[in-house]
Design a protein around this motif. Structure first.
Motif, PDB file in Angstrom:
ATOM      1  N   ALA A 100       0.813  -1.212   0.000  1.00  0.00           N
ATOM      2  CA  ALA A 100       0.000   0.000   0.000  1.00  0.00           C
ATOM      3  C   ALA A 100       0.847   1.262   0.000  1.00  0.00           C
ATOM      4  O   ALA A 100       0.386   2.329  -0.429  1.00  0.00           O
ATOM      5  CB  ALA A 100      -0.938   0.003   1.204  1.00  0.00           C
ATOM      6  N   MET A 164     -13.803   2.016  -1.922  1.00  0.00           N
ATOM      7  CA  MET A 164     -12.612   2.857  -1.862  1.00  0.00           C
ATOM      8  C   MET A 164     -12.483   3.830  -3.030  1.00  0.00           C
ATOM      9  O   MET A 164     -11.714   4.779  -2.958  1.00  0.00           O
ATOM     10  CB  MET A 164     -11.357   1.976  -1.807  1.00  0.00           C
ATOM     11  N   LEU A 167     -12.185   7.685  -2.826  1.00  0.00           N
ATOM     12  CA  LEU A 167     -11.002   8.259  -2.189  1.00  0.00           C
ATOM     13  C   LEU A 167     -10.024   8.844  -3.197  1.00  0.00           C
ATOM     14  O   LEU A 167      -8.993   9.395  -2.818  1.00  0.00           O
ATOM     15  CB  LEU A 167     -10.299   7.197  -1.333  1.00  0.00           C
ATOM     16  N   SER A 170      -5.493   7.802  -4.834  1.00  0.00           N
ATOM     17  CA  SER A 170      -4.833   6.884  -3.897  1.00  0.00           C
ATOM     18  C   SER A 170      -5.740   5.746  -3.448  1.00  0.00           C
ATOM     19  O   SER A 170      -5.381   4.999  -2.528  1.00  0.00           O
ATOM     20  CB  SER A 170      -4.331   7.654  -2.668  1.00  0.00           C
ATOM     21  N   ARG A 173      -4.266   2.252  -3.033  1.00  0.00           N
ATOM     22  CA  ARG A 173      -3.449   2.007  -1.831  1.00  0.00           C
ATOM     23  C   ARG A 173      -4.329   1.551  -0.665  1.00  0.00           C
ATOM     24  O   ARG A 173      -3.961   0.638   0.084  1.00  0.00           O
ATOM     25  CB  ARG A 173      -2.679   3.272  -1.451  1.00  0.00           C
ATOM     26  N   TYR A 174      -5.461   2.161  -0.517  1.00  0.00           N
ATOM     27  CA  TYR A 174      -6.371   1.757   0.555  1.00  0.00           C
ATOM     28  C   TYR A 174      -6.935   0.362   0.306  1.00  0.00           C
ATOM     29  O   TYR A 174      -7.163  -0.405   1.247  1.00  0.00           O
ATOM     30  CB  TYR A 174      -7.506   2.773   0.696  1.00  0.00           C
ATOM     31  N   LEU A 177      -4.285  -1.929   1.445  1.00  0.00           N
ATOM     32  CA  LEU A 177      -4.097  -1.835   2.894  1.00  0.00           C
ATOM     33  C   LEU A 177      -5.176  -2.592   3.662  1.00  0.00           C
ATOM     34  O   LEU A 177      -4.914  -3.129   4.756  1.00  0.00           O
ATOM     35  CB  LEU A 177      -4.094  -0.370   3.322  1.00  0.00           C
TER      36      LEU A 177
END
Length: 303
Positions: A100, A164, A167, A170, A173-174, A177
């Protein structure tokens, strides 16, 4: 070996717990292997990635899984079921989190590869632990439930992708994660499980095996040393087993090529048919609403 007490109906709740926590690992496998497919269109829009690098990013975890299954599966026999059962979850947490925060394609490839090693290790570890704790009658049912959870994890990857997307740039990346968060939760529950008494007995640690059997069954049992000869991997290729080995390996090879070859690139391949809408890619195609002749309709609707 005096393990017939594991067939007691009183242990159903404990056996379900073992199966659930093992299935949670398979859930993570499905999630982590699939989420990169969901995230890839966003990664491509943020980084300049050649087709070769894209292939490495997508396949790195699968390559790592092959190594993890072959290598760490053997370590499970050497160091114990529980030890590796917990250690491989550490790999899930650490390397899923690092993906992430990757700042370059090569970092993403490396961290996904290392994550894949943990994924590959979890297959033999979880399946073995479930079979060694399950009763004779329910062993098949508990074992097959592990495979079912893989697809639950894959579907969850798409659902997390939808959540997600708002968002922004990015979001990918979440998505990655979230896999680390799931793994951390499973880790804390897995550490509560005992070591496999069957494994302890196979290593000549009968007293420890008896203590665990007393703890989980409430009955004192006497476990005698395991006199059965150790089987080697080469036995799978003997005359009596070769046909079965060839069939099973051939089946899984064909399945893996077809499934991973398509699923890992589905969102990327189908994004042009949604006028660039990432939400339409995630929402429409996994549930089959935009397939075949319906593509043109989806393109109009997404526009």
């Amino acid at each position: 070996m005096s393990f017939e007490h594991l067939d007691s109906p009183k242990l159903k709740r404990f056996q379900r717990k073992v199966t659930l926590l093992s299935a949670a690992g398979t859930f993570l496998d499905g999630f982590d292997l699939t989420v990169i497919a969901v995230a890839m269109p966003l990664i491509l829009s943020q980084w300049e990635i050649t087709p070769g690098l894209q292939g490495l990013i997508t396949s790195s975890a699968v390559i790592g899984s092959l190594i993890g299954a072959l290598w760490l599966g053997n370590l499970t026999d050497k160091y114990g079921r529980k030890a590796m059962y917990v250690v491989d979850l550490v790999a899930f947490v650490v390397f899923a989190a690092l993906t992430a925060f990757a700042q370059a394609p090569w970092q993403l490839i490396l961290f996904r590869f290392l994550l894949g090693i943990g994924i590959g290790a979890d297959y033999p570890i979880s399946a073995t632990l479930v079979s060694e704790f399950s009763s004779t009658k329910s062993r098949g049912k508990h074992s097959t439930s592990l495979g079912a959870m893989w697809f639950v994890g894959a579907v969850t990857a798409y659902l997390i992708g939808m959540l997600m997307l708002p968002l922004g740039a990015s979001a990918w990346r979440y998505m990655l994660l979230v896999g680390a968060v799931f793994a951390l939760i499973v880790f804390f529950f897995r550490v509560t499980l005992p070591e496999s008494p069957r494994w302890l007995a196979s290593r000549g640690r009968e007293k420890e095996a008896e203590e665990i059997m007393l703890k989980i069954t409430g009955q004192k049992v006497i476990i005698k040393p395991d006199a059965a000869p150790k089987q080697k991997a080469g036995a799978l290729f003997t005359k009596s087993l070769f046909r079965r080995t060839f069939f099973v390996c051939g089946f899984w090879f064909c399945y893996a090529v077809a499934y991973y070859g398509i699923s890992m690139y589905t969102p990327t391949i189908l994004k042009p048919f949604t006028n660039g809408s990432q939400m339409m890619v995630i929402y429409r195609f996994p549930n089959g609403e935009c397939s075949g002749l319906a593509w043109s309709h989806c393109r109009i609707e997404s526009g």
